[in-house]
Design an enzyme around this catalytic site. Structure first.
Site, PDB file in Angstrom:
ATOM      1  N   HIS A 197       2.541   9.704  -2.018  1.00 54.82           N
ATOM      2  CA  HIS A 197       3.890   9.619  -2.590  1.00 54.82           C
ATOM      3  C   HIS A 197       4.553  10.978  -2.367  1.00 54.82           C
ATOM      4  CE1 HIS A 197       2.450   6.165  -4.912  1.00 54.82           C
ATOM      5  NE2 HIS A 197       3.681   5.973  -5.364  1.00 54.82           N
TER       6      HIS A 197
ATOM      7  N   HIS B 187       3.125  -1.219  -0.504  1.00 55.36           N
ATOM      8  CA  HIS B 187       3.256  -0.239  -1.598  1.00 55.36           C
ATOM      9  C   HIS B 187       3.595  -0.944  -2.906  1.00 55.36           C
ATOM     10  CE1 HIS B 187       4.329   4.044  -2.879  1.00 55.36           C
ATOM     11  NE2 HIS B 187       4.530   3.303  -3.957  1.00 55.36           N
TER      12      HIS B 187
ATOM     13  N   GLU C 120      10.082  11.337  -3.029  1.00 54.47           N
ATOM     14  CA  GLU C 120      10.686  10.281  -3.869  1.00 54.47           C
ATOM     15  C   GLU C 120      11.572  11.023  -4.880  1.00 54.47           C
ATOM     16  OE1 GLU C 120       7.958   8.343  -6.542  1.00 54.47           O
ATOM     17  OE2 GLU C 120       9.232   6.578  -6.798  1.00 54.47           O
TER      18      GLU C 120
ATOM     19  N   HIS D 247       7.543   6.156  -0.236  1.00 52.89           N
ATOM     20  CA  HIS D 247       8.968   6.440  -0.492  1.00 52.89           C
ATOM     21  C   HIS D 247       9.545   7.356   0.596  1.00 52.89           C
ATOM     22  CE1 HIS D 247       8.601   4.455  -4.422  1.00 52.89           C
ATOM     23  NE2 HIS D 247       7.440   5.100  -4.518  1.00 52.89           N
TER      24      HIS D 247
ATOM     25  N   ASP E 259       6.935  -1.862  -5.456  1.00 51.01           N
ATOM     26  CA  ASP E 259       6.455  -0.689  -6.190  1.00 51.01           C
ATOM     27  C   ASP E 259       5.859  -1.072  -7.551  1.00 51.01           C
ATOM     28  OD1 ASP E 259       5.901   1.993  -6.404  1.00 51.01           O
ATOM     29  OD2 ASP E 259       7.908   2.597  -7.014  1.00 51.01           O
TER      30      ASP E 259
ATOM     31  N   HIS F  94       1.957  -1.017  -7.085  1.00 53.35           N
ATOM     32  CA  HIS F  94       0.962  -0.517  -8.044  1.00 53.35           C
ATOM     33  C   HIS F  94       0.437  -1.679  -8.885  1.00 53.35           C
ATOM     34  CE1 HIS F  94       1.854   3.875  -7.593  1.00 53.35           C
ATOM     35  NE2 HIS F  94       2.936   3.363  -7.041  1.00 53.35           N
TER      36      HIS F  94
END
Ligand SMILES: O=c1[nH]cnc2c1ncn2[C@@H]1O[C@H](CO)[C@@H](O)[C@H]1O
Length: 365
Positions: free
Chosen positions: A218, A19, A221, A242, A300, A21
């Site tokens: 997602h 995970h 979170e 998350h 992340d 980005h």
């Protein structure tokens, strides 16, 4: 936020990251280089100033404060073929230096495009880079990185919570680029604005199920445990991004533990986005660990959190009671929960068994 005191390398062994980005993992120097080449004037003149603009140093008050950081630089990279390919290539190099041997990196193709996207993001003028071009360019950058840095990199395409109209196109891009390393669909963005998935997202995920595209979402979170329930039951998520607030619904949590659901946990991110208590010893990650859940540890958005995977591992060790054995267990679970085809997954798992000097044992996880 407490910073780990030690600087020694924690768990200096092959790792898996599931995970992260791409657009939250760009080098500051690259943003400045590209802006200079394109003649884009930034609010910052050097790396320190740029970092100051992009980085979240303490827990934000609103989740949107974190998402707003992307506004500082996305217009520099978006719509520029060379830059898009470059960030993907450099990402692979950075991950290889962190000891990652397999990574799944995610991004929104629409956020990096400047044509065939409505509305055109980041106040860009219309250009000639479509979401499809973006995916192809990222694939090229990742493939060149794989070759040069000897790691395996696959990608996940993100739908955005606030843009349900893009989601059908996202799943079509997943199908189109399946053979170029795109392994799954995701749903990212601000859960709090739009917690229940819109029909556009639901239809895209139905299509993904129909076409055998892997799914992560997602959820839980910033949003409530009901978002996790919806991700699993409606969107048919195979992994949860998350998922911290799953713990608020004990029945759901127990059910997901029994199903061996994989949670993509991001310790530093969870605190800086204010999804979790700033005291790491009280972080939900500790509960997932104590319950021997199936989860990964991830950065992340390392650009925005000014972090590395090493910092997440060190935080886990210093404040959350993580041991070498737990790091090994979670990485093996991460490999098993990757979106690779079965044969490649098995090879990856075996690579870890070998690196950790473990005998293959299906009971380990
Ligand atoms: O932690 C997160 N939660 C939700 N959305 C996120 C997070 N980090 C990044 N993005 C969003 O995902 C987009 C595609 O990569 C990013 O542009 C950002 O808007």
């Amino acid at each position: 936020m407490a910073q780990p005191a030690s600087t020694e390398t924690i768990f200096n062994k092959p790792k898996i990251e599931l995970h992260v980005h791409l657009d939250g993992a760009i080098r500051v120097k690259t943003i400045l280089d590209v802006a200079r080449r394109r003649g884009i004037v930034l609010k910052a003149e050097n790396e320190d100033q740029m970092k100051h603009l992009c980085v979240v140093h303490k827990p934000v008050k609103e989740f949107t404060e974190f998402l707003d950081k992307f506004e500082e630089y996305m217009h520099v990279i978006a719509g520029d073929r060379e830059a898009i390919k470059r960030i993907a290539y450099e990402f692979v190099e950075d991950k290889s230096k962190e000891g990652v041997i397999y990574v799944e990196v995610r991004y929104s193709p629409h956020f990096l495009a400047n044509t065939d996207v409505e509305p055109i993001p980041w106040n860009q003028k219309e250009g000639d880079v479509s979401p499809s071009d973006v995916v192809h360019l990222v694939n090229q950058g990742l493939a060149e990185g794989e070759r040069d840095f000897n790691i395996k990199a696959r990608s996940i395409l993100c739908c955005m919570r606030h843009m349900p109209n893009w989601s059908m196109e996202v799943v079509e891009l997943c199908k189109k680029y399946k053979d170029e390393g795109v392994v799954a669909i995701d749903l990212a963005g601000d859960e709090s604005i739009n917690c229940e998935a819109q029909p556009g997202h639901r239809l895209a995920y139905e299509e993904a199920v129909k076409c055998g595209i892997h799914r992560t979402v997602h959820a839980g979170e910033g949003g409530p445990s009901s978002a996790v329930k919806e991700a699993v039951e409606v969107l048919k998520a195979e992994r949860i991004g998350h998922g911290y607030n799953t713990l608020d619904d004990r029945v759901l949590y127990k059910q997901l533990l029994e199903q061996n659901m994989h949670f993509e946990l991001c310790p530093i991110s969870s605190v800086l986005t204010a999804a979790c208590d700033p005291d790491y010893t009280k972080n939900p990650v500790v509960t997932f660990k104590n319950d021997k859940a199936n989860y990964s540890l991830n950065t992340d958005d390392p650009l925005i959190f000014d972090s590395t995977l090493q910092l997440d591992y060190r935080t886990a060790q210093e404040y959350m009671g993580f041991t070498e054995e737990e790091f090994e267990r979670l990485n093996i679970n991460s490999a098993k929960s990757s979106f690779l085809p079965e044969k490649e997954k098995k090879e990856l798992v075996n690579k870890l068994y070998e690196a950790y000097s473990m005998v293959e044992n299906s009971e380990t996880a």
